[in-house]
Design an enzyme around this catalytic site. Structure first.
Site, PDB file in Angstrom:
ATOM      1  CG  HIS A   1       7.454   1.167  -2.728  1.00 23.19           C
ATOM      2  ND1 HIS A   1       7.269   0.221  -1.914  1.00 23.19           N
ATOM      3  CD2 HIS A   1       7.141   1.497  -3.054  1.00 23.19           C
ATOM      4  CE1 HIS A   1       6.327   0.212  -1.108  1.00 23.19           C
ATOM      5  NE2 HIS A   1       5.856   1.204  -2.136  1.00 23.19           N
TER       6      HIS A   1
ATOM      7  CD  GLU B   1       8.306  -3.277  -3.341  1.00 23.47           C
ATOM      8  OE1 GLU B   1       8.700  -2.576  -2.440  1.00 23.47           O
ATOM      9  OE2 GLU B   1       7.007  -4.633  -3.006  1.00 23.47           O
TER      10      GLU B   1
HETATM   11  C1  GLP Z   1       1.920   2.237  -0.982  1.00 25.99           C
HETATM   12  C2  GLP Z   1       1.739   2.603  -2.802  1.00 25.99           C
HETATM   13  C3  GLP Z   1       2.870   3.469  -3.089  1.00 25.99           C
HETATM   14  C4  GLP Z   1       3.159   4.645  -1.899  1.00 25.99           C
HETATM   15  C5  GLP Z   1       3.459   3.335  -0.871  1.00 25.99           C
HETATM   16  C6  GLP Z   1       3.404   4.524   0.728  1.00 25.99           C
HETATM   17  O1  GLP Z   1       2.766   0.844  -1.476  1.00 25.99           O
HETATM   18  N1  GLP Z   1       2.037   1.999  -4.431  1.00 25.99           N
HETATM   19  O2  GLP Z   1       2.074   4.189  -4.622  1.00 25.99           O
HETATM   20  O3  GLP Z   1       3.922   5.532  -2.231  1.00 25.99           O
HETATM   21  O4  GLP Z   1       2.148   2.586  -0.961  1.00 25.99           O
HETATM   22  O5  GLP Z   1       2.299   4.818   1.562  1.00 25.99           O
HETATM   23  P1  GLP Z   1       1.910   5.513   2.829  1.00 25.99           P
HETATM   24  O6  GLP Z   1       1.939   6.948   0.914  1.00 25.99           O
HETATM   25  O7  GLP Z   1       0.399   5.356   3.078  1.00 25.99           O
HETATM   26  O8  GLP Z   1       3.286   5.642   3.658  1.00 25.99           O
END
Ligand code: GLP
Length: 243
Positions: A138, A143
């Site tokens: 995503h 999603e």
């Molecule tokens: C969440 C956010 C996304 C992000 C993803 C990955 O779901 N809504 O925008 O890219 O997490 O997060 P992380 O960078 O903590 O792995």
């Protein structure tokens, strides 16, 4: 088109992202940044703050639009994405508050607010969109299965996304079930995309993003159609690229 950079450490990844962003910010005309939350851009934001303090790089001419926000958390909640952005960036730079935008979630009509947000982003056409990526591919909170023609909308969060994000809450039950997210349309409207992905958990999504068939089941595959995507990866996230 992807430009791919692979580094050993998260520090190097963050430094590269910082260098790209800094060049975009250091201009004397108004610019728009699309920003992301999550752990991926934390090192980038730390460097932007440090640079602002040390070198006085100004954000007076910068307008920001964040990708997404949880629905259902009280205003000021520690895990809201506005709090996250305040703690990692906004509280430390000189970007005027009225130039900072998050999807509106404390309103009666979420749909109308989402439509207005979409129109504002599409009019602003962000100079750069910072992105992370979910382990299921995503982007933002779009999603698997989200239409490629989606605009800012209310999203029901998948179980795996809630599980991924549960580490920030006291338990899975506390993780919101809904969010408002920019759609694929706004993300693709950015002139440039800088996507940061680190760690083993992202490896499959990264491989799909670059080599997978373009399909709505894996939202990040749409990025193959964008003209300017910079991927900044660590070796773990890049480990399936040469298979
Ligand atoms: C969440 C956010 C996304 C992000 C993803 C990955 O779901 N809504 O925008 O890219 O997490 O997060 P992380 O960078 O903590 O792995």
């Amino acid at each position: 088109m992807f430009k791919i950079f692979v580094y050993k450490t998260y520090d190097e990844v963050s430094q590269k992202a910082f260098e790209i962003l800094k060049d975009i910010i250091k201009v004397d005309h108004p610019i728009t940044l699309g920003l992301a939350t999550g752990s991926s851009p934390v090192g980038l934001y730390a460097r932007l703050v440090e640079d602002h303090i040390k070198n006085k790089t100004s954000y007076a001419h910068v307008t920001t639009y964040n990708l997404d926000e949880y629905v259902g958390l009280p205003k000021g909640h520690l895990q809201s994405y506005l709090t996250f952005m305040n703690q990692h960036l906004f509280d430390y730079i000189d970007c005027p508050r009225n130039q900072i935008h998050m999807p509106e979630v404390h309103v009666d009509d979420l749909k109308a607010a989402a439509d207005a947000y979409s129109a504002a982003v599409l009019t602003a056409k962000p100079d750069v969109q910072v992105l992370g990526i979910g382990s299921n591919g995503h982007i933002g909170f779009n999603e698997p299965g989200t239409s490629f023609s989606s605009t800012t909308h209310v999203v029901g969060l998948k179980e795996e996304t809630r599980l991924d994000n549960a580490r920030f809450f006291s338990g899975l039950d506390e993780v919101p079930r809904y969010a408002v997210s920019m759609g694929i349309t706004e993300i693709m409207s950015a002139k440039k995309i800088v996507l940061i992905a680190t760690g083993n958990k992202k490896a499959l999504a990264v491989k799909e993003m670059i080599h997978g068939k373009i399909r709505e089941e894996v939202p990040c595959t749409i990025l193959q159609k964008h003209q300017d995507v910079v991927l900044i990866l660590d070796e773990e996230a890049a480990r399936l690229l040469n298979d």
